[in-house]
Structure formats: C-alpha cells, structure tokens
Motif scaffolding. Structure first.
Motif, PDB file in Angstrom:
ATOM      1  N   GLU A   1      33.076  29.744  24.364  1.00 51.50           N
ATOM      2  CA  GLU A   1      33.722  30.080  25.801  1.00 51.50           C
ATOM      3  C   GLU A   1      33.581  31.442  26.391  1.00 51.50           C
ATOM      4  N   ALA A   2      33.137  32.223  25.603  1.00 55.41           N
ATOM      5  CA  ALA A   2      32.906  33.648  25.813  1.00 55.41           C
ATOM      6  C   ALA A   2      31.467  33.858  26.563  1.00 55.41           C
ATOM      7  N   HIS A   3      31.463  34.455  27.623  1.00 53.16           N
ATOM      8  CA  HIS A   3      30.316  35.043  28.304  1.00 53.16           C
ATOM      9  C   HIS A   3      29.878  36.471  27.950  1.00 53.16           C
ATOM     10  N   PHE A   4      29.015  36.616  27.301  1.00 50.92           N
ATOM     11  CA  PHE A   4      28.842  38.061  26.819  1.00 50.92           C
ATOM     12  C   PHE A   4      27.297  38.066  26.320  1.00 50.92           C
ATOM     13  N   ASN A   5      26.615  39.258  26.313  1.00 50.68           N
ATOM     14  CA  ASN A   5      25.085  38.980  25.651  1.00 50.68           C
ATOM     15  C   ASN A   5      25.183  39.788  24.211  1.00 50.68           C
ATOM     16  N   CYS A   6      26.418  39.673  23.631  1.00 55.52           N
ATOM     17  CA  CYS A   6      26.146  40.144  22.301  1.00 55.52           C
ATOM     18  C   CYS A   6      24.994  39.710  21.729  1.00 55.52           C
ATOM     19  N   PRO A   7      24.684  38.371  21.266  1.00 54.28           N
ATOM     20  CA  PRO A   7      23.783  37.950  20.331  1.00 54.28           C
ATOM     21  C   PRO A   7      22.422  38.659  20.594  1.00 54.28           C
ATOM     22  N   THR A   8      22.179  38.977  21.997  1.00 51.24           N
ATOM     23  CA  THR A   8      20.712  39.279  22.103  1.00 51.24           C
ATOM     24  C   THR A   8      20.577  41.068  22.061  1.00 51.24           C
ATOM     25  N   ILE A   9      21.816  41.662  22.748  1.00 54.60           N
ATOM     26  CA  ILE A   9      21.797  42.959  22.723  1.00 54.60           C
ATOM     27  C   ILE A   9      22.173  43.807  21.674  1.00 54.60           C
ATOM     28  N   ARG A  10      23.298  43.026  21.046  1.00 58.95           N
ATOM     29  CA  ARG A  10      24.211  43.506  20.100  1.00 58.95           C
ATOM     30  C   ARG A  10      24.620  44.875  20.137  1.00 58.95           C
ATOM     31  N   TRP A  11      24.846  45.393  19.078  1.00 64.90           N
ATOM     32  CA  TRP A  11      25.676  46.615  19.003  1.00 64.90           C
ATOM     33  C   TRP A  11      25.343  47.881  18.210  1.00 64.90           C
ATOM     34  N   ASN A  12      25.732  49.038  18.414  1.00 61.90           N
ATOM     35  CA  ASN A  12      25.334  50.251  17.750  1.00 61.90           C
ATOM     36  C   ASN A  12      23.657  50.086  17.735  1.00 61.90           C
ATOM     37  N   GLY A  13      23.106  50.308  18.685  1.00 58.72           N
ATOM     38  CA  GLY A  13      21.665  50.340  18.677  1.00 58.72           C
ATOM     39  C   GLY A  13      21.117  49.059  18.083  1.00 58.72           C
ATOM     40  N   GLY A  14      21.641  47.910  18.272  1.00 54.60           N
ATOM     41  CA  GLY A  14      21.048  46.682  17.716  1.00 54.60           C
ATOM     42  C   GLY A  14      21.233  46.516  16.292  1.00 54.60           C
ATOM     43  N   THR A  15      22.207  47.200  15.568  1.00 57.48           N
ATOM     44  CA  THR A  15      22.430  46.875  14.385  1.00 57.48           C
ATOM     45  C   THR A  15      22.994  45.684  14.028  1.00 57.48           C
ATOM     46  N   SER A  16      23.961  45.188  14.511  1.00 54.75           N
ATOM     47  CA  SER A  16      24.765  44.072  14.285  1.00 54.75           C
ATOM     48  C   SER A  16      25.909  43.951  15.380  1.00 54.75           C
ATOM     49  N   TRP A  17      26.584  42.857  15.310  1.00 61.70           N
ATOM     50  CA  TRP A  17      27.445  42.213  16.314  1.00 61.70           C
ATOM     51  C   TRP A  17      28.631  41.439  15.431  1.00 61.70           C
ATOM     52  N   PRO A  18      29.734  41.312  16.158  1.00 59.79           N
ATOM     53  CA  PRO A  18      31.007  40.681  15.204  1.00 59.79           C
ATOM     54  C   PRO A  18      30.360  39.316  14.240  1.00 59.79           C
ATOM     55  N   VAL A  19      29.707  38.256  15.029  1.00 59.06           N
ATOM     56  CA  VAL A  19      29.410  37.157  14.465  1.00 59.06           C
ATOM     57  C   VAL A  19      28.609  37.421  13.132  1.00 59.06           C
ATOM     58  N   GLN A  20      27.516  38.288  13.501  1.00 58.92           N
ATOM     59  CA  GLN A  20      26.512  38.601  12.374  1.00 58.92           C
ATOM     60  C   GLN A  20      27.209  39.211  11.255  1.00 58.92           C
ATOM     61  N   ALA A  21      28.350  40.110  11.569  1.00 55.66           N
ATOM     62  CA  ALA A  21      28.954  40.626  10.161  1.00 55.66           C
ATOM     63  C   ALA A  21      30.019  39.435   9.653  1.00 55.66           C
ATOM     64  N   GLY A  22      30.163  38.436  10.219  1.00 58.58           N
ATOM     65  CA  GLY A  22      30.984  37.388   9.682  1.00 58.58           C
ATOM     66  C   GLY A  22      32.408  37.072  10.023  1.00 58.58           C
ATOM     67  N   HIS A  23      32.492  37.783  11.408  1.00 55.49           N
ATOM     68  CA  HIS A  23      33.875  37.427  12.061  1.00 55.49           C
ATOM     69  C   HIS A  23      33.810  36.785  13.314  1.00 55.49           C
ATOM     70  N   PRO A  24      34.598  35.742  13.449  1.00 56.88           N
ATOM     71  CA  PRO A  24      34.484  34.908  14.746  1.00 56.88           C
ATOM     72  C   PRO A  24      34.600  35.940  16.136  1.00 56.88           C
ATOM     73  N   CYS A  25      33.957  35.416  16.930  1.00 52.65           N
ATOM     74  CA  CYS A  25      34.185  35.933  18.408  1.00 52.65           C
ATOM     75  C   CYS A  25      35.726  35.901  18.801  1.00 52.65           C
ATOM     76  N   PHE A  26      36.133  36.821  19.490  1.00 50.26           N
ATOM     77  CA  PHE A  26      37.556  36.500  20.244  1.00 50.26           C
ATOM     78  C   PHE A  26      37.505  36.579  21.586  1.00 50.26           C
ATOM     79  N   ALA A  27      36.582  36.690  22.023  1.00 51.35           N
ATOM     80  CA  ALA A  27      36.194  36.581  23.548  1.00 51.35           C
ATOM     81  C   ALA A  27      36.818  37.823  24.236  1.00 51.35           C
ATOM     82  N   CYS A  28      36.376  39.218  23.651  1.00 50.45           N
ATOM     83  CA  CYS A  28      37.063  40.375  23.951  1.00 50.45           C
ATOM     84  C   CYS A  28      36.764  40.586  25.245  1.00 50.45           C
ATOM     85  N   ALA A  29      35.692  40.154  26.063  1.00 54.90           N
ATOM     86  CA  ALA A  29      35.157  40.442  27.144  1.00 54.90           C
ATOM     87  C   ALA A  29      35.583  39.498  28.247  1.00 54.90           C
TER      88      ALA A  29
END
Lengths: 214, 363
Positions: free
Chosen positions: B274-302
């Motif tokens: 349901e969540a619209h965001f570009n996390c999977p492509t742009i990731r976080w902290n300089g492209g290191t990781s993002w929540p789902v990659q780290a093993g946590h479900p997305c909770f639609a923060c945006a």
C-alpha cells in the motif's frame, strides 16, 4: 390445478450461478491473500501470484455478473424486477411479515409467493448493497497497486477520502463473512421452502420453472 | 555556515572550493537525474544549472520533532550528500547544527526572511501544534504556528521534510493531543512539497531542490503533495523480496527459517503493497540498506496518517473496533457463521417436529 410457470429467466439463473462460483473462488483466494495458509516448498511455485490472479479475474467476473443482474432489475419479468426488492406496495410488506411469522412457527401457512417471498426480496436488496460495497472496497484495495486515475477513483478509490486503507480491508474481509452467513441461511431456507411448498424451488434455479397453484 | 553577504558563488564553485572533484560533481548530477526519473540527456541541463545558479538561501525550522530528519541528512555518506545538500543550498539557520544561539540565531533567521523575501527556501521538520493557540511548541517566545506563518509565508517554496512536517506524523496520531498538523495545513496557500518518511530520505530532498534549481519549478506532485518521482510507485512493486511473495514464501515468526532466508514479510504485517515510496531503489544511508532489506516489515511511514489509517504495524488485518485486543475479524465471522448454522439446524428440528402443512390435501 398446478401449473408450470417460467419464473427465473436465463439471466437470473446465469447470474445466480456465476455469483455462486465467483464468490466461492473469491472467498477461498481472498482468505489466502488475507492470511496465506499454504506455503511454497519450492521456488518455482507461484501460489500467491496464482491466488491473486484467480481473485482478480473472479472479481471482474463477479462485477460483470452483478451489473447484468442490475440491468435485469429493469428488463426482467415480474419476478425479477426492482419492485420485488425495493417495496413500493403494502402487499410486499404484508408478505414479508406473514413469511416471518410462518418461519417463526406463528402462522400455519407460507404466503403465496410465486417469485421471491417478502423476506427474500428485502434480504437480496441488502445483499445487493453488500455486493456493491464488496466491489467498491475490493477495487479500492486493488487500485493501490496502480497509478491513480479516474477509473480507480470511481471504482472505489473514493473510499480512501472517508476511511483508511486498514478500515477498507477490514470491511472487505468482514463482508465476506456476512456473505458466508447469508449463504448458510439462504440454502437452508430454499430447501425448507421447497419441502413446504413442494413446488420444485430447488430445481427452479436450474430449470427456471416452478410448479405454482392456480 | 556562511554569512549572507559573502555568498555570491555558484553551487559548483563552492563545491569545488570544498574539494569536491569535477568527476564527483558530474556523478552527483547523474544521480540526481536518475532519482528524478529523468533520462540521461537531462544531466547536462542539471550540470549547467548548478554551474550557473547561485546557491539559494535556506532556513531549516524544527518544530514537534525528534531531529531525525536532521540526523538523516547529517549521517548521509558518499559522495558526501550532506555536503552537497549543505552546499546546494546555503543554510542560514538550523537550530540543531548552527553555531549561533539565542538572539543572534534568531537574528540570522530574521535577516533571511527580511532580506531574501520571496527568494529563500523554508525547510520544515516537525509537526505544528494548533490546539490552544499553538502553545505546545514555542521557540524564542513565538509559537511554531506563528513562526511557520511568517517564515513559510515569505518563502519562495517550503519543503516539509519528514512525515511530521508533511501531515503531522506521529504527533498527529490519535488522539492528537496538541492538534498537530503539517506545514501545508498550518499555512494555507503556500507553495510547498511534502517529503515524508520517518525520517525523510535526503536524496529525495536534494533531488527536489535540484529540480527546482534546474527547471525553476516544483516536480510533479501526487494527491498528497509528494513528488511523484519518489512516491509514484508502491514499495511492493520494486521490492527485492517480491519474488518470495508471488511464490508463497513468507516469514511467519521472527527468526524462523523463512526470516533467515530473506522471505517475504507480508505475514508480519508489511505495508509495502500500500505504501508509495522509492525505498527499494534508492535505499537509505547512501544506499546501504532499507527496512525490508534489514528484515523488518514496511509500516508505510511516508503515507498520510499511517499510524491510524494503515492498521497495526505487525498485522495485515486490524481487529474489529471495540471487539477487544484478542478478537480477530475471523473469530467473529466464524462465531456468527456457527450461530447461523446452529440456528438453521434448530429450525429444521422444530419444523420436523411440527410437521409441514399438508398441501397435497388441497388437490
């Protein structure tokens, strides 16, 4: 004398069985989508993808079936028309009360209803509204994986302006249970009335004909 | 933090002065074009704009927040996006990282608002409380609401960074005791972009500024005033765990085999669908990781009102309101169905005992 009367025209029987099959498919796959009860053993199984595919195809089939039935509310014979479901005459209300009293064992005879009884008519009217809400909530959830557009807004996206996606999902899920409960009662009452009236009610939804006293 | 008077250099000159190589600068421009979903033919235009344009003045306001968005910006890594952000814009006021304090700090803010009226960018972090005259957040004796009205009202555009500034964030979750709202709702009529996220993604913020500098306009926005380049697609469609979703391979418990194998987090309540965001492509902290990659479900923060509108974080289906913590919708449904089945069975028994009306006698 008893007479064979053509009560349920083809579109009525068609939409009835298309509804039955699509609701069955939608409920099973919907349950899976809500809480996946089967887990893939191998990588090349696509259980969720197939469940979703069946769910979405059945959803479109159900929607078209619903629309045909709505069309037939205006084009059908006297047993399938709008006034069988939305009561304009006192006679339908009286039929409803008499049928209810009969079901409650307070009246000896089932009132003469060649088509739907009053209770059935009103119940189906409520079910039509529930079907409509199920269609809107379903397409609203479906629209979330699509780019926004007028058609999605019209098909259910407007719901998001009054409630959150969590509530839409909850309503969609609960209404499935309502339809399930309806099915239990619906099949029982049909069987019950077939036994009471001996008019071939159960087979009428296949053949279209009922035996009705003159 | 440069003084207003000194600052006439272009963005590229000031970056070069800081030791950013030409190669890194072009790389940055290419990254920005990619983030904005522009074809590579637009890279020269971005380069040209950043070579010529003067750094826009910017002030950073913090209201009801945790400074997480500032952290997100400062912790950005290579190619020193933080430097680029701080240099793409000339940040005159930022409560957390500015050297000045007290009256001199407030003067810096006033100078920008007065001298650069209609030209500066107001970046807002944190929700704005509106209840009881806005007394729940005051800075230098002024309420957040008054500061936002003054600073955002005189800005060329406002960037609401983070979910709190965009729509109120966690501060506005039920029962929202301070009447917290986002910038767009607090100061109606301003030009603004929502850049939600908890925290914001610094690359999206930078890309929005670069878009503004290159084209002189805001990027295309969606219905929640978020840029479409960052919020045009659902997370689910670009998720690296999507194949496991389609296959039917789900994490069922924290640390189970599926979790260790990186299977889909859908059953753990993931809101990626349901969540619209570009996390999977742009990731976080300089492209290191993002929540789902780290093993946590997305909770639609945006997503607007995610705390109230998207259901529980760790479940896909919320419970029926008022039915109690343990009572799921399925428990209620199954109970009602069982009652209905028992009801018709009882009716059938009574009917059989009473007998059916004898119709055939009539004939």
């Amino acid at each position: 004398m008893e007479k064979r009367v053509y009560v349920w025209e083809f579109p009525v029987r068609l939409t009835h069985w298309v509804n039955f099959l699509s609701i069955l498919a939608l409920s099973i796959t919907g349950f899976y989508i809500g809480a996946p009860f089967l887990h893939a053993i191998r990588e090349n199984q696509f259980i969720m993808a197939q469940m979703r595919f069946i769910h979405f195809v059945s959803a479109y089939v159900f929607t078209v079936s619903f629309l045909i039935r709505i069309y037939w509310l205006f084009m059908g014979n006297q047993y399938s028309r709008l006034n069988q479901f939305i009561f304009v005459s006192g006679e339908r209300w009286k039929n409803l009360i008499d049928t209810a009293l009969f079901y409650a064992f307070l009246k000896k005879d089932l009132p003469h209803s060649p088509g739907h009884t009053g209770i059935a008519g009103l119940t189906y009217f409520i079910m039509f509204l529930i079907f409509l809400l199920e269609i809107f909530t379903g397409f609203a959830l479906y629209s979330e994986s699509h780019l926004p557009g007028f058609i999605w807004t019209f098909m259910g996206g407007w719901l998001f302006s009054i409630m959150g996606t969590g509530t839409v999902r909850l309503i969609h899920h609960l209404l499935m249970w309502v339809i399930g409960v309806f099915t239990i009662v619906h099949v029982y009452v049909s069987w019950h009335n077939d036994v009471i009236e001996k008019n071939g009610l159960m087979s009428s939804i296949f053949s279209g004909y009922k035996s009705i006293e003159e | 933090m440069s003084k207003i008077k000194d600052d006439t250099s272009s963005i590229w000159t000031s970056l070069a002065k800081k030791g950013v190589s030409r190669r890194d600068f072009i790389k940055f421009c290419s990254t920005m074009a990619a983030t904005l979903a522009l074809p590579s033919s637009f890279v020269p235009r971005i380069v040209e704009a950043l070579e010529k344009k003067q750094r826009p003045y910017a002030v950073w306001l913090e209201f009801q927040d945790c400074a997480g968005d500032s952290e997100s910006m400062l912790r950005a890594t290579k190619p020193t996006i933080a430097e680029v952000v701080l240099d793409v814009i000339s940040l005159e006021y930022h409560e957390t990282i500015m050297a000045g304090s007290g009256k001199s700090a407030e003067k810096a803010l006033q100078d920008v608002v007065k001298n650069q009226k209609g030209k500066y960018i107001a970046i807002v972090e944190g929700a704005i409380p509106t209840k009881d005259g806005g007394i729940y957040c005051t800075i230098g004796g002024k309420t957040a609401l008054d500061i936002a009205k003054e600073v955002c009202g005189n800005a060329a555009m406002s960037l609401a960074v983070g979910s709190c500034a965009s729509w109120g964030g966690i501060a506005s979750a039920k029962p929202n005791p301070t009447g917290a709202v986002g910038v767009g709702a607090a100061v109606p009529g301003i030009t603004y972009v929502n850049l939600p996220g908890c925290p914001m993604n610094v690359e999206n913020v930078t890309a929005t500024v670069v878009h503004y500098l290159t084209f002189g306009s805001l990027p295309a926005l969606d219905g929640e005033h978020r840029p479409l380049f960052a919020h045009g697609k659902i997370i689910h469609n670009n998720c690296e765990r999507r194949a496991h979703f389609d296959a039917g391979q789900f994490v069922r418990k924290w640390g189970d085999e599926g979790h260790r194998l990186g299977w889909c987090l859908y059953e753990m309540g993931c809101k990626g669908p349901e969540a619209h965001f570009n996390c999977p492509t742009i990731r976080w902290n300089g492209g290191t990781s993002w929540p789902v990659q780290a093993g946590h479900p997305c909770f639609a923060c945006a997503s607007t009102n995610n705390w109230d509108a998207f259901g529980p974080i760790y479940s896909r289906l919320e419970n029926v309101p008022g039915a109690g913590y343990q009572t799921t919708a399925d428990k209620i449904g199954a109970t009602v169905a069982a009652v209905a089945a028992a009801g018709v069975a009882a009716h059938a028994v009574i009917r059989a005992a009473k007998g059916t009306p004898h119709k055939e006698e009539k004939e």
